[in-house]
Design a protein around this motif. Structure first.
Motif, mmCIF file in Angstrom:
data_model
loop_
_atom_site.group_PDB
_atom_site.id
_atom_site.type_symbol
_atom_site.label_atom_id
_atom_site.label_comp_id
_atom_site.label_asym_id
_atom_site.label_seq_id
_atom_site.Cartn_x
_atom_site.Cartn_y
_atom_site.Cartn_z
ATOM 1 N N ASN A 678 42.719 28.032 48.876
ATOM 2 C CA ASN A 678 42.168 27.734 47.548
ATOM 3 C C ASN A 678 43.288 27.702 46.503
ATOM 4 O O ASN A 678 44.115 28.617 46.438
ATOM 5 N N ARG A 679 43.290 26.668 45.696
ATOM 6 C CA ARG A 679 44.401 26.470 44.753
ATOM 7 C C ARG A 679 44.467 27.551 43.680
ATOM 8 O O ARG A 679 45.530 27.878 43.181
ATOM 9 N N LYS A 680 43.316 28.123 43.324
ATOM 10 C CA LYS A 680 43.293 29.085 42.206
ATOM 11 C C LYS A 680 43.278 30.539 42.673
ATOM 12 O O LYS A 680 42.864 31.424 41.927
ATOM 13 N N ARG A 681 43.728 30.783 43.908
ATOM 14 C CA ARG A 681 43.741 32.167 44.404
ATOM 15 C C ARG A 681 44.545 33.073 43.481
ATOM 16 O O ARG A 681 45.570 32.687 42.928
ATOM 17 N N LEU A 682 44.045 34.305 43.331
ATOM 18 C CA LEU A 682 44.696 35.271 42.439
ATOM 19 C C LEU A 682 45.919 35.889 43.107
ATOM 20 O O LEU A 682 45.982 35.998 44.333
ATOM 21 N N SER A 683 46.865 36.325 42.293
ATOM 22 C CA SER A 683 48.031 37.057 42.816
ATOM 23 C C SER A 683 47.875 38.556 42.580
ATOM 24 O O SER A 683 48.527 39.370 43.218
ATOM 25 N N THR A 684 47.006 38.930 41.603
ATOM 26 C CA THR A 684 46.740 40.354 41.340
ATOM 27 C C THR A 684 45.238 40.588 41.244
ATOM 28 O O THR A 684 44.466 39.642 40.997
ATOM 29 N N TYR A 685 44.822 41.836 41.434
ATOM 30 C CA TYR A 685 43.391 42.184 41.368
ATOM 31 C C TYR A 685 43.239 43.632 40.921
ATOM 32 O O TYR A 685 44.227 44.384 40.822
ATOM 33 N N HIS A 686 41.994 44.031 40.642
ATOM 34 C CA HIS A 686 41.678 45.418 40.281
ATOM 35 C C HIS A 686 41.129 46.131 41.521
ATOM 36 O O HIS A 686 40.076 45.746 42.039
ATOM 37 N N PRO A 687 41.821 47.156 42.035
ATOM 38 C CA PRO A 687 41.333 47.837 43.242
ATOM 39 C C PRO A 687 40.089 48.687 43.014
ATOM 40 O O PRO A 687 39.429 49.087 43.960
ATOM 41 N N SER A 688 39.756 48.979 41.725
ATOM 42 C CA SER A 688 38.537 49.737 41.402
ATOM 43 C C SER A 688 37.588 48.867 40.581
ATOM 44 O O SER A 688 37.963 47.784 40.117
ATOM 45 N N ALA A 689 36.379 49.368 40.393
ATOM 46 C CA ALA A 689 35.333 48.580 39.724
ATOM 47 C C ALA A 689 35.456 48.651 38.202
ATOM 48 O O ALA A 689 36.124 49.528 37.650
#
Length: 833
Positions: A678-689
């Motif tokens: 997917n072209r818009k895949r994220l490079s960072t994320y939030h490990p908690s909610a």
């Protein structure tokens, strides 16, 4: 999932054959029979369940289970349950094998006695304790000794009835005392942080007359600290025991201080006494593998030798072919070889080379590729890996239908039931065979490219070798695609992931009859009826003795063995990749209302990820694959729930709880693979909610805030195959190391052939050696590369042993390691007051 250890990765996997149980105690009623199933557990977490075998005290399961183990564990456990429609299923007995004992049973069929299941023996997790002995001077100037016990935390406690509310009971035990104190209860966590300190008087001044607590020096060894973990229960049956440890005070040593992690142990003499032989036994075959994988550069010499195998003349002198010669079973060599060659895009030239050599050794075209050679095992393995989704889209719908409909298809007059009609059964079977034959012979355009290229090579080699036989170009290919791919998948759909369990006996019989017929149709034998020993099969086959069937087979074989015409296509029809029940949190689309958790049926295809209220109903929510920006684990602290992950979309994240750790890993892996491009895949994320107006991980208040942790990505986009080249090379090194004596014997055989150039000596006759000098040269390179890796493994083990601190979080003290710990501290570690 790999565990990193200073530049080295450790992988754990287990392959289990659950055979059968016998002598299960009868049900205490007039019927006496039981409906039993078996579960596989990592400690107390269920990761697999067999089908239910009804009305039997000796149930046969015949099921296989494989998984990559995603976490640490202490026991691999198996439970036999009796299904009860009126109340909760009851456990009959269990088999628990400690992790360190798994190698004892490696690859052997073993009967295990079932042990009683009791709450006192169901123990997992570890506890962190700190003990400190100090001198206290009383007001009168007399010295007494106090023990300060600090209960810091626990990890990995079991979850009972969906929750864990633990507390610790701490006691000082001795010949004349037993004092008990308790921590506070920690709610809804199986990793509680207690951080509580308790004080116990070890000696008291002689003037203390209320109770005598004087302790002679030699009696200190008789004192011990007992820490028991309990689950606070609201039920009338009382709190549940979770495990405990007994720490003798002699661990304090000269310093009077002790800080260590302990594995929790079962309660001593807990539970009712049950005669072991009363519970029956369970037959298992367990293969537990632990791969220690070094950084990639360590494998270069061996990997280069392997990948060059297709270029070696003759191919029998190549590294890969030699591995097949020294292994006890050809399949042992084929599995890692095929995965390695597929990973590096060299499987077609390698298989073409060994197949060409085998064809040239074959004398009779009718026996072509019929043996269990390295060629046939490698092609089998390639078809399993590259063709799994091809099988899914081709056969799964009709196999599902056959297993669901239960139409009678028995055509053996001897086995026919009174209520059945032979002609009706024949017609049912004929329709099934016709439908399966049609879906197979019209599926050629979907056959994976790598399989087509291999079939082209087989066809060319066979046609060149046996130019007089016009059909050999077909039989060379049909001996794999029909006899070793489609027919076995129809016969045992559970082994090819077409069904979750082995079919029931009646359906299994239907599939056997279909498989036999399809196998014969695909074989293009001259005399079809002669292929059947049973007269009823020969007469049934008359239905298919028409030219149109032979023509359809030949057209199909022509199509899949024509190299270069067919590229791997994006299939327009959705392919079902994975489905099952999980629990999801409401996504908050409604402005008002609770964001609660609900059980839903999830379904993943190569087009979309959906969830439904129940299986078969319309989708409540559909997420196109291109909208999946990342798939990551969700920290347990977010909702105090284990095995959670998140599917991140442009507007929101969908929070999902899987049934166990293996399921969670499987879903994350396959969702990551299908969305990798997917072209818009994220490079960072939030490990908690995101809860109560902020992200729990980084405390940002904006729900659109960029992620605070790098995504784990990096997996290949190919959903068919995810291979770790270094891990496969490590497995091949392990095989060469295991069979080193055979490598040396093969060297001797090369020397014998080179010198004498006469009749082969009998002791060396098991090896294929076409060119002794070239083979000897390759063997010398293999042995050198293997010995270098062996030295690196030995150094790693030696260094790790030196660094291993028993009692650390990574190596808690267990029932077997206490003496090692005492020895590690000091040879003379008894503390005296």
């Amino acid at each position: 999932m790999a565990v990193e250890e200073e530049g080295l990765r450790v992988f754990q996997s287990v392959k289990i054959k659950i055979g059968e149980a016998k002598n299960i105690p009868p049900y205490p009623g007039p019927n006496k029979m039981r409906d039993c199933y078996c579960t596989v557990n990592l400690d107390r977490e269920e990761v697999f369940r067999t089908k239910i075998v009804e009305k039997s005290l000796c149930p046969f399961y015949g099921e296989d289970f494989y998984c990559e183990i995603p976490r640490t564990f202490r026991h691999l456990s198996f439970y036999i349950f009796d299904r009860d429609v009126f109340r909760r299923d009851s456990s009959i007995g269990k088999v628990a094998v400690k992790k360190e004992d798994l190698q004892k049973y490696h690859g052997k069929d073993t009967w295990f006695q079932l042990q009683p299941v009791s709450a006192d023996s169901e123990v997992q997790g570890k506890v962190h304790l700190e003990l400190r002995l100090s001198e206290v001077i009383t007001d009168s100037g007399v010295i007494s000794h106090k023990l300060a016990t600090r209960v810091l935390e626990c990890q990995g406690l079991p979850i009972i009835n969906g929750q864990c509310d633990p507390y610790a009971a701490v006691s000082l035990l001795g010949p004349s005392r037993s004092e008990a104190k308790k921590t506070k209860v920690k709610r809804k966590t199986n990793n509680p942080q207690f951080e509580e300190v308790f004080y116990f008087e070890v000696t008291r001044p002689l003037s203390y007359t209320k109770r005598q607590f004087d302790v002679e020096e030699e009696d200190v060894d008789k004192l011990a600290l007992r820490v028991d973990l309990w689950n606070a229960s609201n039920l009338k049956f009382g709190d549940e025991f979770l495990g405990g440890v007994r720490v003798p005070l002699r661990v304090l040593g000269q310093a009077g201080v002790h800080d260590a992690w302990y594995f929790l142990q079962p309660r001593e003499n807990g539970g009712k006494s049950v005669k072991v032989e009363d519970l029956g036994s369970l037959r298992l075959n367990i293969v537990y593998t632990e791969d220690h994988v070094f950084p990639s550069e360590h494998y270069n010499p061996l990997r280069d030798l392997l990948l060059d195998s297709a270029n070696v003349e003759p191919v029998s002198a190549s590294t890969a072919h030699i591995l097949g010669e020294v292994c006890r079973e050809k399949q042992e060599a084929a599995i890692p070889l095929v995965r390695l060659f597929l990973h590096y895009g060299k499987v077609v030239p390698f298989i073409s080379a060994i197949a060409h050599a085998e064809v040239n050794r074959t004398q009779d075209p009718n026996t072509i590729f019929r043996g269990n050679s390295l060629t046939s095992k490698c092609i089998d393995e390639t078809m399993k890996l590259a063709g799994m989704h091809y099988l899914q889209v081709t056969l799964k719908p009709i196999i599902d239908e056959i297993c669901t409909e239960h139409k009678p298809c028995e055509i053996d007059p001897v086995k026919l039931k009174e209520s059945e009609n032979l002609e009706t059964n024949r017609e049912n079977l004929r329709q099934y065979v016709d439908r399966i034959f049609n879906v197979i012979t019209t599926s050629g355009v979907r056959c994976p490219t790598v399989m087509c290229d291999i079939f082209f090579s087989l066809r060319e080699s066979a046609a060149t070798r046996f130019q007089v036989d016009q059909d050999v170009r077909y039989t060379a290919v049909s001996s794999f695609i029909f006899l070793r791919f489609f027919a076995p998948a129809i016969l045992s759909p559970n082994l090819f992931h077409l069904r979750p369990h082995h079919p029931d006996p009646a359906t299994s019989r239907t599939l056997t009859l279909i498989s036999k017929t399809i196998q014969t149709l695909g074989s293009l034998a001259k005399s079809k009826s002669a292929n059947f020993k049973e007269s009823y099969m020969a007469s049934f086959y008359d239905y298919f003795n028409e030219q149109k069937y032979a023509d359809a087979v030949k057209n199909f074989l022509d199509l899949i063995s024509t190299s270069g015409k067919w590229d791997q296509k994006s299939i327009e029809t959705p392919i079902m990749l994975k489905e099952g029940f999980m629990i999801k949190r409401a996504q908050g689309r409604k402005r008002f209302g609770m964001k609660n958790f609900k059980k839903r049926w999830f379904r993943l295809t190569n087009h979309e990820f959906t969830y439904h209220k129940t299986k078969g109903e319309g989708a409540l929510c559909s997420i196109p694959i291109e909208n999946i920006l990342a798939v990551e684990r969700l920290e347990e602290e977010s909702f105090k729930m284990k095995n959670m992950f998140q599917v991140i979309q442009p507007e929101r994240a969908l929070y999902i709880q899987a049934n166990n750790c293996v399921e969670a890993r499987d879903w994350i892996d396959i969702l990551t693979k299908v969305s990798q491009c997917n072209r818009k895949r994220l490079s960072t994320y939030h490990p908690s909610a995101y809860l109560n107006g902020h992200w729990l991980c980084c405390k940002h208040s904006a729900d659109t805030a960029a992620g605070c942790t790098p995504c784990t990505g990096g997996l290949p986009a190919n959903i068919q195959l995810d291979v770790d080249g270094d891990r496969e090379t490590e497995r091949i090194y392990s095989l060469f190391s295991t069979y080193m004596t055979k490598l040396i014997k093969m060297q001797e055989a090369c020397g014998s052939k080179s010198v004498y150039d006469g009749p082969e000596q009998e002791e060396y006759s098991s090896f294929v050696i076409d060119d002794p000098q070239e083979t000897y040269k390759t063997l010398k390179q293999i042995i050198s590369a293997v010995q270098t890796l062996e030295q690196q493994h030995t150094k790693y083990k030696r260094d790790k042993f030196k660094k291993t601190k028993i009692g650390s979080q990574e190596h808690p003290i267990g029932d077997k390691s206490f003496q090692c710990y005492i020895h590690q501290q000091s040879e003379n570690s008894t503390y005296s007051i």
